[in-house]
Scaffold this motif. Structure first.
Motif, PDB file in Angstrom:
ATOM      1  N   VAL A 187     -84.119 -16.429  -3.144  1.00  0.00           N
ATOM      2  CA  VAL A 187     -84.606 -15.968  -1.838  1.00  0.00           C
ATOM      3  C   VAL A 187     -84.288 -17.049  -0.803  1.00  0.00           C
ATOM      4  N   VAL A 188     -83.937 -16.602   0.406  1.00  0.00           N
ATOM      5  CA  VAL A 188     -83.596 -17.515   1.504  1.00  0.00           C
ATOM      6  C   VAL A 188     -84.237 -16.986   2.785  1.00  0.00           C
ATOM      7  N   GLY A 189     -84.661 -17.903   3.647  1.00  0.00           N
ATOM      8  CA  GLY A 189     -85.200 -17.501   4.951  1.00  0.00           C
ATOM      9  C   GLY A 189     -84.078 -17.403   5.975  1.00  0.00           C
ATOM     10  N   GLN A 190     -84.186 -16.422   6.850  1.00  0.00           N
ATOM     11  CA  GLN A 190     -83.130 -16.223   7.851  1.00  0.00           C
ATOM     12  C   GLN A 190     -83.729 -15.816   9.191  1.00  0.00           C
ATOM     13  N   ARG A 191     -83.128 -16.347  10.255  1.00  0.00           N
ATOM     14  CA  ARG A 191     -83.501 -15.898  11.614  1.00  0.00           C
ATOM     15  C   ARG A 191     -82.396 -14.971  12.069  1.00  0.00           C
ATOM     16  N   GLU A 192     -82.701 -13.672  12.029  1.00  0.00           N
ATOM     17  CA  GLU A 192     -81.722 -12.627  12.394  1.00  0.00           C
ATOM     18  C   GLU A 192     -81.487 -12.651  13.904  1.00  0.00           C
ATOM     19  N   ALA A 193     -80.457 -11.944  14.311  1.00  0.00           N
ATOM     20  CA  ALA A 193     -80.228 -11.747  15.746  1.00  0.00           C
ATOM     21  C   ALA A 193     -81.526 -11.200  16.353  1.00  0.00           C
TER      22      ALA A 193
ATOM     23  N   VAL B  89     -86.653 -12.553   4.947  1.00  0.00           N
ATOM     24  CA  VAL B  89     -86.354 -13.182   3.663  1.00  0.00           C
ATOM     25  C   VAL B  89     -85.314 -12.316   2.964  1.00  0.00           C
ATOM     26  N   LEU B  90     -84.209 -12.953   2.557  1.00  0.00           N
ATOM     27  CA  LEU B  90     -83.126 -12.235   1.880  1.00  0.00           C
ATOM     28  C   LEU B  90     -83.123 -12.570   0.399  1.00  0.00           C
ATOM     29  N   LEU B  91     -82.711 -11.595  -0.402  1.00  0.00           N
ATOM     30  CA  LEU B  91     -82.590 -11.794  -1.855  1.00  0.00           C
ATOM     31  C   LEU B  91     -81.119 -11.742  -2.252  1.00  0.00           C
ATOM     32  N   TYR B  92     -80.691 -12.700  -3.072  1.00  0.00           N
ATOM     33  CA  TYR B  92     -79.319 -12.737  -3.610  1.00  0.00           C
ATOM     34  C   TYR B  92     -79.392 -12.833  -5.130  1.00  0.00           C
ATOM     35  N   ARG B  93     -78.261 -12.527  -5.807  1.00  0.00           N
ATOM     36  CA  ARG B  93     -78.196 -12.721  -7.257  1.00  0.00           C
ATOM     37  C   ARG B  93     -76.852 -13.322  -7.646  1.00  0.00           C
ATOM     38  N   SER B  94     -76.848 -13.943  -8.839  1.00  0.00           N
ATOM     39  CA  SER B  94     -75.641 -14.654  -9.283  1.00  0.00           C
ATOM     40  C   SER B  94     -75.643 -14.753 -10.803  1.00  0.00           C
ATOM     41  N   THR B  95     -74.473 -14.938 -11.383  1.00  0.00           N
ATOM     42  CA  THR B  95     -74.439 -15.173 -12.832  1.00  0.00           C
ATOM     43  C   THR B  95     -74.203 -16.644 -13.155  1.00  0.00           C
ATOM     44  N   ASP B  96     -73.765 -17.437 -12.157  1.00  0.00           N
ATOM     45  CA  ASP B  96     -73.387 -18.828 -12.454  1.00  0.00           C
ATOM     46  C   ASP B  96     -73.898 -19.859 -11.446  1.00  0.00           C
ATOM     47  N   LEU B  97     -74.788 -19.481 -10.571  1.00  0.00           N
ATOM     48  CA  LEU B  97     -75.348 -20.352  -9.521  1.00  0.00           C
ATOM     49  C   LEU B  97     -74.322 -20.695  -8.431  1.00  0.00           C
ATOM     50  N   LYS B  98     -73.098 -20.179  -8.571  1.00  0.00           N
ATOM     51  CA  LYS B  98     -72.056 -20.548  -7.598  1.00  0.00           C
ATOM     52  C   LYS B  98     -71.636 -19.375  -6.727  1.00  0.00           C
ATOM     53  N   ASP B  99     -71.431 -18.204  -7.357  1.00  0.00           N
ATOM     54  CA  ASP B  99     -71.081 -17.006  -6.586  1.00  0.00           C
ATOM     55  C   ASP B  99     -72.332 -16.171  -6.402  1.00  0.00           C
ATOM     56  N   TRP B 100     -72.691 -15.953  -5.154  1.00  0.00           N
ATOM     57  CA  TRP B 100     -73.933 -15.228  -4.876  1.00  0.00           C
ATOM     58  C   TRP B 100     -73.621 -13.897  -4.205  1.00  0.00           C
ATOM     59  N   ILE B 101     -74.301 -12.856  -4.672  1.00  0.00           N
ATOM     60  CA  ILE B 101     -74.117 -11.515  -4.118  1.00  0.00           C
ATOM     61  C   ILE B 101     -75.400 -11.107  -3.403  1.00  0.00           C
ATOM     62  N   PHE B 102     -75.267 -10.591  -2.185  1.00  0.00           N
ATOM     63  CA  PHE B 102     -76.437 -10.132  -1.427  1.00  0.00           C
ATOM     64  C   PHE B 102     -77.074  -8.942  -2.154  1.00  0.00           C
ATOM     65  N   ASP B 103     -78.388  -8.993  -2.314  1.00  0.00           N
ATOM     66  CA  ASP B 103     -79.092  -7.907  -3.005  1.00  0.00           C
ATOM     67  C   ASP B 103     -79.878  -7.039  -2.020  1.00  0.00           C
ATOM     68  N   GLN B 104     -80.773  -7.640  -1.259  1.00  0.00           N
ATOM     69  CA  GLN B 104     -81.547  -6.856  -0.280  1.00  0.00           C
ATOM     70  C   GLN B 104     -82.303  -7.771   0.681  1.00  0.00           C
ATOM     71  N   VAL B 105     -82.720  -7.180   1.791  1.00  0.00           N
ATOM     72  CA  VAL B 105     -83.670  -7.857   2.680  1.00  0.00           C
ATOM     73  C   VAL B 105     -85.048  -7.560   2.099  1.00  0.00           C
ATOM     74  N   LEU B 106     -85.752  -8.596   1.678  1.00  0.00           N
ATOM     75  CA  LEU B 106     -87.057  -8.362   1.051  1.00  0.00           C
ATOM     76  C   LEU B 106     -88.105  -8.029   2.098  1.00  0.00           C
ATOM     77  N   ILE B 107     -88.037  -8.745   3.217  1.00  0.00           N
ATOM     78  CA  ILE B 107     -89.033  -8.503   4.263  1.00  0.00           C
ATOM     79  C   ILE B 107     -88.429  -8.878   5.608  1.00  0.00           C
ATOM     80  N   SER B 108     -88.796  -8.152   6.643  1.00  0.00           N
ATOM     81  CA  SER B 108     -88.228  -8.383   7.955  1.00  0.00           C
ATOM     82  C   SER B 108     -89.251  -8.006   9.013  1.00  0.00           C
ATOM     83  N   ASP B 109     -89.313  -8.790  10.095  1.00  0.00           N
ATOM     84  CA  ASP B 109     -90.095  -8.377  11.249  1.00  0.00           C
ATOM     85  C   ASP B 109     -91.567  -8.126  10.911  1.00  0.00           C
ATOM     86  N   ILE B 110     -92.237  -9.123  10.351  1.00  0.00           N
ATOM     87  CA  ILE B 110     -93.635  -8.900   9.945  1.00  0.00           C
ATOM     88  C   ILE B 110     -94.587  -8.925  11.134  1.00  0.00           C
TER      89      ILE B 110
END
Ligand code: FRU
Length: 483
Positions: free
Chosen positions: A173-179, A185-206
């Motif tokens: 999970v990473v924090g982001q300041r959108e436009a 908070v964004l969620l990513y996944r990876s198999t090797d800690l090096k290549d990360w694929i975007f999974d979903q926005v977990l939460i936005s605009d609370i």
């Protein structure tokens, strides 16, 4: 040999010779000298607890961030290790910002934010943040591997990766300041800690005023998933959100491949003045433990005069209750520190100030309050108090507002204001209190609420526990203490 780290270690050792320990904690983790903020990379690795922290080893102010490093066998006593990473590459040249650590088959991996100021230090209008990787085989010396995740076009604030392993994958999970200044908070996944694929926005605009979610953490607790983070921008509302920035959590359901669904909206985690950027990890026995930075951005920080600044909270175990509230209570390991037990019972106060002989520079207290037999307007304890009570941190029950109040307006150096929580409904109040040189942590009814605040008593002064009741009577059924 890594010159940036050697230089930083030498600098902090030199600074350490100048520090004044009058406010230095006895049983909390603090930097040897210089500045500390967020807990980073908390992890149980090869039989020991490792704690890293945001650190500026050159002086007592925030500056280009390094990762300070300490280890512990018991979560309580810490041994310091050399600084782990320094901002010495082009991708992290302005700072190794917050992040996390994982054990990858015996290799200790740090995933952190490389921060770059494109237009000079402090100019937040022009920055670049990417997630970076560093690894170690011995848990002490780290090799950097550069940037592993960049934000999408146009995003500048993108930081504080928290990584964990689940179902054969790495998740982040990473924090982001959108436009338009929307915190996410964004969620990513990876198999090797090096290549990360975007999974979903977990939460936005609370909340319409929140522009950034810092230091996210995402973990299972009970049968739910907790998304913990530190939002920036919330406005104060009644007794809530009174600090410069907040820290708290959202409760929901999640599993790999599914969308996160929210069950309970944002709740603050602690109700004191100084609690920020909490991060969790799993203890050897599976408990979910959290540490936070026990300070607040932009608050007064008198220990800077003493050439050090910043401390962690005590380690606290997290528990989810039946109302989906995340409770935090001090870990049981702390009991091993107890010395010089004292116990007082059935104390009645009649509109008076009563001294005890309990020293309160660095102590633990267990207090039971008999509300049914109390009618004073305000009554409770003076912590770190002079015998006349003129300097004291007040922790009292206000029977008019029906709240428990932590008031540091008389606590010493220039700190203002109070924080408070509602009294428990069942009218039985217990207070578990830790005072440590320049901090107070209060746990109400074991873990119903916590309040964490820094205090800086004017020194030299005797620091005792006093009891008081104003306009009426108060009954304290038990007061146990330990040094
Ligand atoms: C939170 C924070 C993080 C950042 C770090 C910099 O307190 O602002 O977002 O990574 O501190 O020291």
């Amino acid at each position: 040999m890594n010159t940036a780290i050697d230089k930083a270690n030498q600098a902090v050792e030199k600074l350490e010779q100048q520090i004044n320990k009058q406010y230095y904690p006895h049983f909390h983790l603090a930097p040897p000298a210089g500045w500390m903020n967020d807990p980073n990379g908390l992890v149980y690795y090869k039989g020991q607890y490792h704690a890293f922290y945001q650190h500026h080893p050159y002086d007592e102010n925030w500056g280009p961030m390094h990762w300070g490093h300490a280890v512990s066998d018991d979560l309580i006593t810490w041994r310091r290790l050399p600084i782990a990473i320094a901002p010495d590459h082009d991708y992290d040249q302005s700072g190794c910002f917050s992040g996390s650590a994982v054990d990858n088959n015996g290799e200790l991996c740090l995933i952190y934010t490389g921060h770059i100021w494109l237009n000079g230090q402090g100019n937040d209008e022009h920055i670049r943040e990417t997630q970076c990787l560093a690894t170690s085989k011995d848990g002490i010396h780290f090799e950097k591997h550069g940037t592993v995740l960049t934000p999408k076009e146009g995003i500048m604030h993108f930081r504080d990766p928290k990584v964990w392993q689940q179902q054969g994958k790495w998740w982040m999970v990473v924090g982001q300041r959108e436009a338009n200044d929307i915190g996410q908070v964004l969620l990513y996944r990876s198999t090797d800690l090096k290549d990360w694929i975007f999974d979903q926005v977990l939460i936005s605009d609370i909340d319409p005023n929140v522009y950034m979610l810092e230091c996210p953490d995402f973990f299972p607790l009970g049968d739910k998933w907790i998304l913990m983070f530190s939002p920036q921008g919330m406005h104060a509302k009644g007794y809530q959100y009174r600090n410069r920035f907040q820290s708290g959590y959202i409760v929901g359901d999640w599993q790999p491949g599914k969308q996160f669904t929210v069950i309970k909206s944002f709740q603050e985690m602690d109700f004191g003045h100084d609690f920020y950027a909490p991060q969790s990890f799993l203890a050897a026995d599976g408990r979910r433990i959290v540490f936070a930075w026990m300070d607040m951005w932009e608050s007064k920080m008198p220990s800077k005069h003493d050439k050090w600044m910043g401390a962690f909270t005590l380690p606290r175990e997290l528990i989810l209750d039946r109302q989906n509230k995340v409770r935090n209570r001090p870990v049981k390991e702390l009991e091993a520190l107890r010395e010089k037990p004292q116990s007082l019972t059935n104390i009645t106060l009649n509109n008076e100030l009563k001294n005890t002989n309990i020293e309160s520079i660095s102590c633990e207290l267990n207090v039971e309050i008999d509300l049914a037999n109390s009618n004073a307007e305000r009554f409770g304890l003076q912590l770190a108090a002079t015998p006349d009570g003129k300097q004291a941190t007040l922790l009292y029950i206000d029977l008019q507002s029906n709240r428990l109040v932590l008031d540091r307006s008389l606590s010493g150096l220039d700190l203002k204001g109070y924080r408070s929580v509602p009294l428990p409904r069942n009218k039985k109040v217990t207070l578990h209190i830790f005072v440590d040189a320049s901090s107070v942590e209060v746990f109400v009814n074991k873990d119903l609420y916590s309040l964490s605040s820094r205090i800086y008593p004017k020194l030299p002064a005797t620091r005792l526990i006093n009891l008081f009741a104003e306009n009426g009577q108060a009954r304290i059924s038990k007061l146990e203490s330990w040094q």
